[in-house]
Design a protein around this motif. Structure first.
Motif, short mmCIF file in Angstrom:
data_model
loop_
_atom_site.label_atom_id
_atom_site.label_comp_id
_atom_site.label_asym_id
_atom_site.label_seq_id
_atom_site.Cartn_x
_atom_site.Cartn_y
_atom_site.Cartn_z
N PRO A 157 0.72 -1.19 0.02
CA PRO A 157 0.06 0.12 -0.07
C PRO A 157 0.75 1.43 -0.09
CG PRO A 157 -0.75 -1.44 1.67
CD PRO A 157 0.56 -2.03 1.29
N VAL A 158 2.09 1.04 0.53
CA VAL A 158 2.92 2.49 0.68
C VAL A 158 3.62 2.68 -0.84
CG1 VAL A 158 4.85 3.41 1.91
CG2 VAL A 158 3.40 2.21 3.21
N LEU A 159 3.78 1.54 -1.48
CA LEU A 159 4.29 1.84 -2.75
C LEU A 159 3.25 2.55 -3.55
CD1 LEU A 159 5.98 -1.85 -3.23
CD2 LEU A 159 7.19 0.74 -4.19
N THR A 160 2.09 2.25 -3.50
CA THR A 160 0.93 3.03 -4.02
C THR A 160 0.75 4.30 -3.79
OG1 THR A 160 -0.23 0.76 -4.19
CG2 THR A 160 -1.57 2.89 -4.64
N LEU A 161 1.11 4.67 -2.44
CA LEU A 161 0.87 5.95 -2.15
C LEU A 161 2.26 6.78 -2.57
CD1 LEU A 161 -0.02 5.62 1.65
CD2 LEU A 161 -1.58 5.96 -0.26
N MET A 162 3.46 6.11 -2.60
CA MET A 162 4.64 6.78 -3.01
C MET A 162 4.36 7.08 -4.67
SD MET A 162 7.46 5.84 -5.06
CE MET A 162 7.18 4.12 -5.95
N THR A 249 6.31 13.15 -18.96
CA THR A 249 6.52 11.87 -18.49
C THR A 249 8.01 11.67 -17.93
OG1 THR A 249 5.36 10.85 -20.42
CG2 THR A 249 6.79 9.54 -19.75
N LYS A 250 8.86 12.67 -18.59
CA LYS A 250 10.27 12.55 -17.99
C LYS A 250 10.32 12.90 -16.72
CE LYS A 250 12.54 14.18 -22.19
NZ LYS A 250 13.37 15.22 -22.59
N ALA A 251 9.56 14.16 -16.30
CA ALA A 251 9.37 14.64 -15.11
C ALA A 251 8.67 13.34 -14.16
CB ALA A 251 8.43 15.69 -14.95
N LEU A 252 7.93 12.54 -14.48
CA LEU A 252 7.31 11.52 -13.59
C LEU A 252 8.16 10.47 -13.49
CD1 LEU A 252 4.64 10.06 -12.56
CD2 LEU A 252 4.54 9.12 -14.99
N LEU A 253 8.90 10.30 -14.47
CA LEU A 253 10.01 9.19 -14.08
C LEU A 253 11.05 9.58 -13.32
CD1 LEU A 253 10.53 7.65 -17.75
CD2 LEU A 253 8.95 6.88 -15.88
N LYS A 254 11.21 10.82 -13.23
CA LYS A 254 12.63 11.39 -12.21
C LYS A 254 11.74 11.40 -10.98
CE LYS A 254 13.93 14.77 -15.11
NZ LYS A 254 14.73 15.79 -15.54
N TYR A 259 10.97 9.35 -5.16
CA TYR A 259 10.21 9.07 -4.02
C TYR A 259 10.59 7.48 -3.67
CZ TYR A 259 7.59 12.99 -3.26
OH TYR A 259 7.40 14.54 -2.89
N TYR A 260 10.81 6.67 -4.89
CA TYR A 260 11.20 5.19 -4.49
C TYR A 260 12.49 5.10 -3.71
CZ TYR A 260 12.10 0.28 -5.51
OH TYR A 260 12.19 -1.11 -5.25
N ARG A 261 13.50 5.94 -3.96
CA ARG A 261 14.63 5.91 -3.15
C ARG A 261 14.46 6.36 -1.92
NH1 ARG A 261 19.98 6.67 -6.72
NH2 ARG A 261 18.86 5.58 -8.45
N ILE A 271 7.11 8.34 3.54
CA ILE A 271 6.18 8.45 2.59
C ILE A 271 4.73 8.94 3.21
CG2 ILE A 271 4.88 7.15 0.80
CD1 ILE A 271 7.77 7.84 0.10
N THR A 272 4.18 8.11 4.06
CA THR A 272 3.05 8.57 4.83
C THR A 272 3.04 9.99 5.27
OG1 THR A 272 3.83 7.37 6.84
CG2 THR A 272 2.17 6.25 5.25
N ARG A 273 4.13 10.35 5.93
CA ARG A 273 4.36 11.70 6.63
C ARG A 273 4.07 12.57 5.41
NH1 ARG A 273 8.63 10.17 9.97
NH2 ARG A 273 9.99 11.19 8.28
N ARG A 274 4.82 12.44 4.36
CA ARG A 274 4.79 13.47 3.04
C ARG A 274 3.41 13.41 2.50
NH1 ARG A 274 6.06 17.73 0.94
NH2 ARG A 274 6.05 17.62 -1.18
#
Ligand code: BTN
Length: 330
Positions: A157-162, A249-254, A259-261, A271-274
């Protein structure tokens, strides 16, 4: 290369035309550089024109781009991605059934972490809860990202929020629009949906094997179909201007990479705080909760560390939602 994906030589042709945009490029030069016959070049130019790309000239005189095309081919997306793991491998389709279907198949065949599948059009775009996703040709961004997170299934679920945070950040910084996130991961502008995320995964008991983040963004739709008009919108409708899908799309991938890192390095709480800081739905919002158990009115009361949404029902009961949908009640 997956069946039906864009021929790498078409991508090279676009790249060549973009690189030489100020001059007329002779047909024979293109043919020899990309390794096809002159008549194939002519056939492909006609195909690209039929897809809305403005290219002057013909096989006798040579070809010249009238304007840089907004097509999500690897050669146009790759620049600026640098060390980004997400997007190192890009698979493009002019048309496919669903980029999530393609990504799930590629993942099963061992595709690398960070592989991105994009399409100009989906004929069977899928949404959450068995819905369809309206996927108008060349107007939206239809992308699926394969992740191989070293995390347990409870982190899903946190990956989805990320992913929602990454889209929020890419869209708001690029367009300047106020972009909200409705739990779990709908992106809203002026109360209407501009983006949806469909997360699908394969997990073992203790480890997430593959996660596919399917992201659909309504970008340059002039209008939404009648049945969606009340609840969905596009960036163009809201901002009264068109946007470069390549740039978005470039902005999205960056942002996804960033956020993944953050998630891997600092953990779920970051992630949840943000998310709580960015979403107006995080707490104190009156909502209608639709869950498998039925419909109820409630007020939101923050996220659990797991990504579940705490809600307080009108009869005083409290619950942490792990699935379902919420809608604002004014
Ligand atoms: C939702 O219901 O809000 C989720 C919509 C997800 C749509 C995207 S478009 C790219 C990817 N491929 C699909 O078939 N669905 C997702």
């Amino acid at each position: 290369m997956p069946a039906g994906s864009t021929d790498r030589r078409i991508d090279k042709l676009i790249h060549l035309l973009v690189k030489n945009a100020t001059v007329v490029v002779p047909g024979p030069k293109i043919a020899s550089e990309i390794g096809v016959t002159r008549s194939t070049v002519w056939e492909w130019i006609k195909k690209l024109r039929s897809l809305g790309m403005e290219i002057k000239g013909h096989h006798a005189s040579g070809y010249q781009l009238v304007k840089i095309p907004d097509v999500l081919v690897p050669s146009l997306l790759r620049s600026e991605l640098g060390e980004n793991e997400i997007g190192q491998s890009l698979v493009h389709f002019f048309r496919t059934d669903s980029t999530n279907n393609v990504a799930l198949r590629l993942a099963a065949r061992g595709a690398a972490h960070g592989t991105v599948v994009v399409a100009e059009e989906q004929t069977a775009g899928r949404g959450r809860l068995g819905r369809t996703w309206y996927s108008e040709k060349s107007s939206g961004i239809y992308a699926s990202i394969i992740l191989r997170p070293p995390l347990s299934p409870s982190a899903a679920p946190v990956l989805t929020l990320m992913a929602g945070l990454a889209v929020q950040s890419a869209l708001s910084s690029t367009t300047g629009l106020a972009v909200d996130i409705r739990w779990p991961n709908d992106l809203l502008v002026n109360g209407k949906k501009v983006c949806g995320i469909l997360t699908e995964m394969h997990a073992e008991l203790d480890r997430l094997h593959t996660v596919v983040l399917g992201i659909g963004i309504n970008v340059n739709h002039l209008q939404m179909p009648r049945e969606l008009k009340e609840i969905a919108t596009s960036l163009r409708i809201e901002a009264q201007k068109t946007w470069s899908r390549v740039h978005l799309t470039k902005a999205l991938l960056k942002e996804l990479e960033r956020y993944y890192r953050l998630l891997l390095v600092q953990g779920s709480a970051a992630i949840t705080r943000r998310w709580e800081a960015v979403s107006s739905f995080a707490s104190g919002k009156r909502v209608r909760v639709i869950s498998p158990a039925g419909e109820c009115l409630a007020t939101t009361a923050g996220l659990e560390p797991t990504g579940a949404l705490r809600v307080r029902y009108e009869d005083g009961r409290e619950e942490s939602l792990v699935a379902g949908e919420i809608f604002e009640v004014k």
